[in-house]
Design a protein around this motif. Structure first.
Motif, mmCIF file in Angstrom:
data_model
loop_
_atom_site.group_PDB
_atom_site.id
_atom_site.type_symbol
_atom_site.label_atom_id
_atom_site.label_comp_id
_atom_site.label_asym_id
_atom_site.label_seq_id
_atom_site.Cartn_x
_atom_site.Cartn_y
_atom_site.Cartn_z
ATOM 1 N N GLU A 48 0.822 -1.203 0.000
ATOM 2 C CA GLU A 48 0.000 0.000 0.000
ATOM 3 C C GLU A 48 0.864 1.265 0.000
ATOM 4 O O GLU A 48 0.533 2.252 -0.663
ATOM 5 C CB GLU A 48 -0.927 0.002 1.208
ATOM 6 C CG GLU A 48 -1.961 -1.121 1.194
ATOM 7 C CD GLU A 48 -2.791 -1.156 2.464
ATOM 8 O OE1 GLU A 48 -2.515 -0.320 3.358
ATOM 9 O OE2 GLU A 48 -3.689 -2.008 2.555
ATOM 10 N N VAL A 51 2.217 1.862 -3.486
ATOM 11 C CA VAL A 51 1.163 2.406 -4.352
ATOM 12 C C VAL A 51 0.961 3.889 -4.051
ATOM 13 O O VAL A 51 0.803 4.706 -4.977
ATOM 14 C CB VAL A 51 -0.148 1.629 -4.152
ATOM 15 C CG1 VAL A 51 -1.292 2.317 -4.901
ATOM 16 C CG2 VAL A 51 0.003 0.195 -4.620
ATOM 17 N N LYS A 52 0.993 4.228 -2.786
ATOM 18 C CA LYS A 52 0.836 5.635 -2.386
ATOM 19 C C LYS A 52 1.981 6.481 -2.929
ATOM 20 O O LYS A 52 1.770 7.602 -3.409
ATOM 21 C CB LYS A 52 0.780 5.734 -0.868
ATOM 22 C CG LYS A 52 0.621 7.160 -0.351
ATOM 23 C CD LYS A 52 0.572 7.187 1.175
ATOM 24 C CE LYS A 52 0.447 8.624 1.683
ATOM 25 N NZ LYS A 52 0.402 8.671 3.172
ATOM 26 N N SER A 54 3.703 5.910 -5.598
ATOM 27 C CA SER A 54 3.574 6.004 -7.050
ATOM 28 C C SER A 54 2.450 6.932 -7.485
ATOM 29 O O SER A 54 2.533 7.550 -8.556
ATOM 30 C CB SER A 54 3.335 4.614 -7.654
ATOM 31 O OG SER A 54 4.416 3.755 -7.382
ATOM 32 N N THR A 55 1.407 7.047 -6.684
ATOM 33 C CA THR A 55 0.210 7.762 -7.122
ATOM 34 C C THR A 55 -0.029 9.096 -6.409
ATOM 35 O O THR A 55 -0.638 10.000 -6.983
ATOM 36 C CB THR A 55 -1.036 6.882 -6.941
ATOM 37 O OG1 THR A 55 -1.143 6.491 -5.550
ATOM 38 C CG2 THR A 55 -0.934 5.627 -7.801
ATOM 39 N N GLU A 56 0.427 9.214 -5.171
ATOM 40 C CA GLU A 56 0.086 10.389 -4.375
ATOM 41 C C GLU A 56 1.264 11.306 -4.070
ATOM 42 O O GLU A 56 1.095 12.524 -3.985
ATOM 43 C CB GLU A 56 -0.574 9.963 -3.051
ATOM 44 C CG GLU A 56 -1.866 9.182 -3.236
ATOM 45 C CD GLU A 56 -2.496 8.790 -1.912
ATOM 46 O OE1 GLU A 56 -2.127 9.399 -0.892
ATOM 47 O OE2 GLU A 56 -3.340 7.879 -1.902
ATOM 48 N N SER A 58 4.463 13.514 -4.673
ATOM 49 C CA SER A 58 4.992 14.261 -5.819
ATOM 50 C C SER A 58 6.306 13.653 -6.298
ATOM 51 O O SER A 58 7.247 13.488 -5.513
ATOM 52 C CB SER A 58 5.225 15.725 -5.423
ATOM 53 O OG SER A 58 4.012 16.333 -5.029
ATOM 54 N N TRP A 61 6.703 8.388 -8.215
ATOM 55 C CA TRP A 61 6.865 7.364 -9.250
ATOM 56 C C TRP A 61 8.233 7.456 -9.902
ATOM 57 O O TRP A 61 8.836 6.436 -10.262
ATOM 58 C CB TRP A 61 5.781 7.533 -10.324
ATOM 59 C CG TRP A 61 5.873 8.842 -11.064
ATOM 60 C CD1 TRP A 61 5.276 10.028 -10.743
ATOM 61 C CD2 TRP A 61 6.655 9.096 -12.239
ATOM 62 N NE1 TRP A 61 5.619 11.009 -11.644
ATOM 63 C CE2 TRP A 61 6.464 10.468 -12.580
ATOM 64 C CE3 TRP A 61 7.473 8.315 -13.054
ATOM 65 C CZ2 TRP A 61 7.072 11.052 -13.674
ATOM 66 C CZ3 TRP A 61 8.092 8.898 -14.154
ATOM 67 C CH2 TRP A 61 7.884 10.246 -14.453
ATOM 68 N N GLU A 65 10.982 4.529 -9.800
ATOM 69 C CA GLU A 65 11.501 3.964 -11.050
ATOM 70 C C GLU A 65 13.018 4.112 -11.122
ATOM 71 O O GLU A 65 13.724 3.195 -11.573
ATOM 72 C CB GLU A 65 10.843 4.667 -12.237
ATOM 73 C CG GLU A 65 11.122 4.020 -13.580
ATOM 74 C CD GLU A 65 10.532 2.629 -13.701
ATOM 75 O OE1 GLU A 65 11.051 1.832 -14.528
ATOM 76 O OE2 GLU A 65 9.558 2.331 -12.983
#
Length: 210
Positions: A48, A51-52, A54-56, A58, A61, A65
């Motif tokens: 989780e 995912v946070k 990667s998505t939330e 700034s 991601w 990477e």
């Protein structure tokens, strides 16, 4: 031994690769520190938190990477470096530190990838790690102890993630950084020796003697 243009070219590439190794290690270390601000080493929460990131978060991601690319890159570059040193026939005593540091660094880079296997708490990582634990447990004399150190003495759970996260972040990462710097310094020293050999050969050439 006469230094040919092919040898000089390989040594130049070896020097560039040693710089690339240190660069990738620093990228991996820097992004690892940034990711640790949001990553939670616990069963369920690890996935989780990624995912946070990667998505939330700034540019989270991008850092994630970059961390993955640096981790895979150091293994590839480390292996290429060893192959080039072999092709360049660098088996002299003066290259001992470069050889040892290069091989140990590559092993530590592989260790970084291995300890990161379950840190995302994915199905693939979980079952792969579970299979490899069976292999570790079958090692004579020390297999059971190693398995307990990695898992915390029980099944694969939050303690396992915390143990691997600690080994990954605070043990192998530090060792890899030290080895990368030692390897870079030793390669630079060999580059200096190569330049001196070229100058000495030119001074001893028949053209200069005449």
């Amino acid at each position: 031994m006469q230094t040919t243009q092919f040898d000089i070219t390989l040594r130049r590439i070896t020097t560039l690769l040693s710089v690339a190794i240190v660069t990738l290690v620093l990228i991996g270390a820097t992004t690892g520190v940034l990711l640790s601000f949001y990553y939670e080493p616990a069963a369920g929460k690890a996935y989780e938190s990624l995912v946070k990131i990667s998505t939330e978060v700034s540019y989270g991601w991008l850092f994630l990477e970059a961390h993955h690319i640096a981790g895979n890159g150091v293994v590839a570059v480390g292996l290429i470096q060893i192959v080039l040193m072999f092709l360049n026939r660098q088996f002299r005593r003066s290259w001992l530190i470069a050889w040892v540091s290069g091989i140990l660094f590559t092993l530590s880079a592989i260790g970084l990838g291995w300890t990161a296997m379950i840190l995302d708490w994915s199905q693939e990582g979980y079952w792969r790690f579970n299979l490899e634990l069976g292999t570790i447990g079958s090692i004579p004399l020390i297999g059971h102890q190693l398995r307990d150190i990695l898992t915390g003495g029980g099944g694969i759970d939050s303690v396992t993630i915390q143990h691997l996260y600690t080994i990954h972040s605070y043990v192998i990462s530090v060792i890899a950084l030290i080895l990368a710097i030692v390897h870079l310094v030793s390669i630079f020293w060999q580059e200096k020796q190569t330049a001196q050999e070229i100058i000495e050969n030119e001074l001893r050439s028949p053209v200069n003697q005449n």
